[in-house]
Scaffold this motif. Sequence first.
Motif, mmCIF file in Angstrom:
data_model
loop_
_atom_site.group_PDB
_atom_site.id
_atom_site.type_symbol
_atom_site.label_atom_id
_atom_site.label_comp_id
_atom_site.label_asym_id
_atom_site.label_seq_id
_atom_site.Cartn_x
_atom_site.Cartn_y
_atom_site.Cartn_z
ATOM 1 N N SER A 55 -3.161 4.034 5.667
ATOM 2 C CA SER A 55 -4.304 4.844 6.141
ATOM 3 C C SER A 55 -5.627 4.181 5.791
ATOM 4 N N THR A 56 -5.709 2.915 6.056
ATOM 5 C CA THR A 56 -6.906 2.146 5.697
ATOM 6 C C THR A 56 -7.297 1.247 6.864
ATOM 7 N N LEU A 57 -8.601 1.158 7.090
ATOM 8 C CA LEU A 57 -9.086 0.173 8.036
ATOM 9 C C LEU A 57 -9.991 -0.822 7.325
ATOM 10 N N TYR A 58 -10.135 -1.971 7.929
ATOM 11 C CA TYR A 58 -10.823 -3.079 7.284
ATOM 12 C C TYR A 58 -11.801 -3.742 8.255
ATOM 13 N N LEU A 59 -12.788 -4.383 7.672
ATOM 14 C CA LEU A 59 -13.688 -5.228 8.454
ATOM 15 C C LEU A 59 -13.880 -6.512 7.674
ATOM 16 N N GLN A 60 -13.265 -7.580 8.147
ATOM 17 C CA GLN A 60 -13.429 -8.892 7.553
ATOM 18 C C GLN A 60 -14.644 -9.553 8.183
ATOM 19 N N MET A 61 -15.612 -9.892 7.343
ATOM 20 C CA MET A 61 -16.872 -10.457 7.833
ATOM 21 C C MET A 61 -17.023 -11.874 7.296
ATOM 22 N N ASN A 62 -17.048 -12.830 8.199
ATOM 23 C CA ASN A 62 -17.215 -14.244 7.844
ATOM 24 C C ASN A 62 -18.517 -14.784 8.421
ATOM 25 N N SER A 63 -18.938 -15.922 7.915
ATOM 26 C CA SER A 63 -20.165 -16.582 8.398
ATOM 27 C C SER A 63 -21.330 -15.602 8.462
ATOM 28 N N LEU A 64 -21.519 -14.872 7.379
ATOM 29 C CA LEU A 64 -22.535 -13.823 7.370
ATOM 30 C C LEU A 64 -23.944 -14.409 7.468
ATOM 31 N N LYS A 65 -24.800 -13.649 8.142
ATOM 32 C CA LYS A 65 -26.190 -14.037 8.365
ATOM 33 C C LYS A 65 -27.116 -12.987 7.760
ATOM 34 N N PRO A 66 -28.345 -13.352 7.446
ATOM 35 C CA PRO A 66 -29.280 -12.351 6.916
ATOM 36 C C PRO A 66 -29.433 -11.138 7.844
ATOM 37 N N GLU A 67 -29.347 -11.348 9.124
ATOM 38 C CA GLU A 67 -29.486 -10.226 10.064
ATOM 39 C C GLU A 67 -28.290 -9.276 10.066
ATOM 40 N N ASP A 68 -27.244 -9.626 9.328
ATOM 41 C CA ASP A 68 -26.116 -8.706 9.156
ATOM 42 C C ASP A 68 -26.376 -7.686 8.045
ATOM 43 N N THR A 69 -27.474 -7.846 7.334
ATOM 44 C CA THR A 69 -27.815 -6.918 6.257
ATOM 45 C C THR A 69 -28.009 -5.509 6.810
ATOM 46 N N ALA A 70 -27.269 -4.558 6.244
ATOM 47 C CA ALA A 70 -27.302 -3.181 6.726
ATOM 48 C C ALA A 70 -26.383 -2.330 5.864
ATOM 49 N N VAL A 71 -26.463 -1.019 6.064
ATOM 50 C CA VAL A 71 -25.445 -0.116 5.552
ATOM 51 C C VAL A 71 -24.357 -0.030 6.610
ATOM 52 N N TYR A 72 -23.135 -0.274 6.197
ATOM 53 C CA TYR A 72 -21.997 -0.262 7.110
ATOM 54 C C TYR A 72 -21.213 1.032 6.953
ATOM 55 N N TYR A 73 -20.869 1.629 8.097
ATOM 56 C CA TYR A 73 -20.145 2.894 8.125
ATOM 57 C C TYR A 73 -18.837 2.731 8.895
ATOM 58 N N CYS A 74 -17.789 3.369 8.385
ATOM 59 C CA CYS A 74 -16.586 3.504 9.197
ATOM 60 C C CYS A 74 -16.593 4.895 9.820
#
Length: 123
Positions: free
Chosen positions: A76-95
């Motif tokens: 019962s889990t979901l995931y978000l694998q984030m690679n090659s992160l950029k400064p513009e990816d900065t945020a609060v992330y919600y599922c």
Amino acid sequence: QVQLVESGGGLVQPGGSLRLSCAASGRTFSRNAVGWFRQAPGKEREFVAAISWLNTTIYAESVKGRFTGFRDNAKSTLYLQMNSLKPEDTAVYYCAARPSVIIATTAEEYNYWGQGTQVTVSS
């Protein structure tokens, strides 16, 4: 009802990686379409990825090829694998989850939300 709790956010340098997790509770989670959204300061909440109960996915153009969303229904889990992160990816992330097997890409189509986890990409 579905309750969602995110974890895994933090500070990472540009080019780095993070994996977000979202633990879900609720009897019907395995049949819910789920998604990831993010919201940067002063901006609207935006779509990142959507995942069907069969693990088919849709991604925003801005993250395609860098982010991978997947789920483990047994956990019962979901995931978000984030690679090659950029400064513009900065945020609060919600599922988020919705009471449908059909995936969706707008926030209005989701009924259940986690509390959010901060991701900061900076050197």
